[in-house]
Design a protein around this motif. Structure first.
Motif, PDB file in Angstrom:
ATOM      1  N   GLY A 113      10.823  23.836  18.742  1.00  0.00           N
ATOM      2  CA  GLY A 113      11.861  24.503  19.518  1.00  0.00           C
ATOM      3  C   GLY A 113      13.193  24.546  18.803  1.00  0.00           C
ATOM      4  N   VAL A 114      13.531  23.451  18.125  1.00  0.00           N
ATOM      5  CA  VAL A 114      14.789  23.398  17.386  1.00  0.00           C
ATOM      6  C   VAL A 114      14.821  24.505  16.338  1.00  0.00           C
ATOM      7  N   SER A 115      13.769  24.620  15.556  1.00  0.00           N
ATOM      8  CA  SER A 115      13.759  25.635  14.501  1.00  0.00           C
ATOM      9  C   SER A 115      13.677  27.048  15.069  1.00  0.00           C
ATOM     10  N   THR A 116      12.884  27.247  16.106  1.00  0.00           N
ATOM     11  CA  THR A 116      12.763  28.579  16.699  1.00  0.00           C
ATOM     12  C   THR A 116      14.085  29.035  17.303  1.00  0.00           C
ATOM     13  N   LEU A 117      14.725  28.174  18.078  1.00  0.00           N
ATOM     14  CA  LEU A 117      15.988  28.549  18.706  1.00  0.00           C
ATOM     15  C   LEU A 117      17.117  28.685  17.690  1.00  0.00           C
TER      16      LEU A 117
ATOM     17  N   PHE B 268      21.272  21.108  17.459  1.00  0.00           N
ATOM     18  CA  PHE B 268      20.017  21.053  18.212  1.00  0.00           C
ATOM     19  C   PHE B 268      19.201  19.812  17.853  1.00  0.00           C
ATOM     20  N   THR B 269      19.184  19.451  16.585  1.00  0.00           N
ATOM     21  CA  THR B 269      18.454  18.256  16.158  1.00  0.00           C
ATOM     22  C   THR B 269      19.070  17.006  16.779  1.00  0.00           C
TER      23      THR B 269
ATOM     24  N   PHE C 236      24.212  19.756   7.737  1.00  0.00           N
ATOM     25  CA  PHE C 236      23.619  18.725   6.886  1.00  0.00           C
ATOM     26  C   PHE C 236      23.866  17.335   7.460  1.00  0.00           C
ATOM     27  N   ALA C 237      25.109  17.075   7.867  1.00  0.00           N
ATOM     28  CA  ALA C 237      25.455  15.751   8.392  1.00  0.00           C
ATOM     29  C   ALA C 237      24.659  15.428   9.651  1.00  0.00           C
ATOM     30  N   LEU C 238      24.516  16.411  10.532  1.00  0.00           N
ATOM     31  CA  LEU C 238      23.836  16.144  11.796  1.00  0.00           C
ATOM     32  C   LEU C 238      22.317  16.047  11.665  1.00  0.00           C
TER      33      LEU C 238
END
Length: 115
Positions: free
Chosen positions: A59-63, A34-35, A101-103
């Motif tokens: 949104g990234v964290s919520t989803l 998502f990030t 972690f990588a992404l």
């Protein structure tokens, strides 16, 4: 008169623990994907912006939390009374953690995005 003790088996299946571990890995990888998507596309970045002051992170964290909870629920239901190969689940969860972690690691993300 000799007394014989009978012990009931108190071993629990490892399925619920494995479900929690794998769901955590899925959540980590989801956060990374998502990030990356939010950074790669202005439209997706806008779509992920649930709360303007934090931008796409809201949104990234919520989803991601929603995906993690759904994965945990589904895996727990599937593995509630099962014994699963814990080594394989652990390896899969660790690989998913590394992907997440990588992404989210800026130098690697910039490399993927060609920046």
């Amino acid at each position: 008169m000799a007394s014989t003790k009978q012990t009931a088996s108190t071993e629990l299946p490892n399925g619920p623990g494995a479900a929690a571990l794998l769901a955590a890995g899925i959540g980590c990888a989801t956060m990374g994907v998502f990030t990356l998507l939010a950074e790669a596309s202005k439209g997706i970045n806008t779509l992920f912006s649930f709360y303007a002051p934090t931008g796409a992170l809201s949104g990234v964290s919520t989803l991601t939390i929603v995906v993690w909870l759904v994965a945990w629920f589904a895996l727990h239901r599937a593995w509630a009374v099962r014994e699963v190969a814990m080594a394989r689940v652990s390896i899969a969860a660790f690989v998913l953690l590394l992907i997440g972690f990588a992404l989210t690691f800026p130098p690697f993300m910039e490399l993927l995005l060609g920046k």
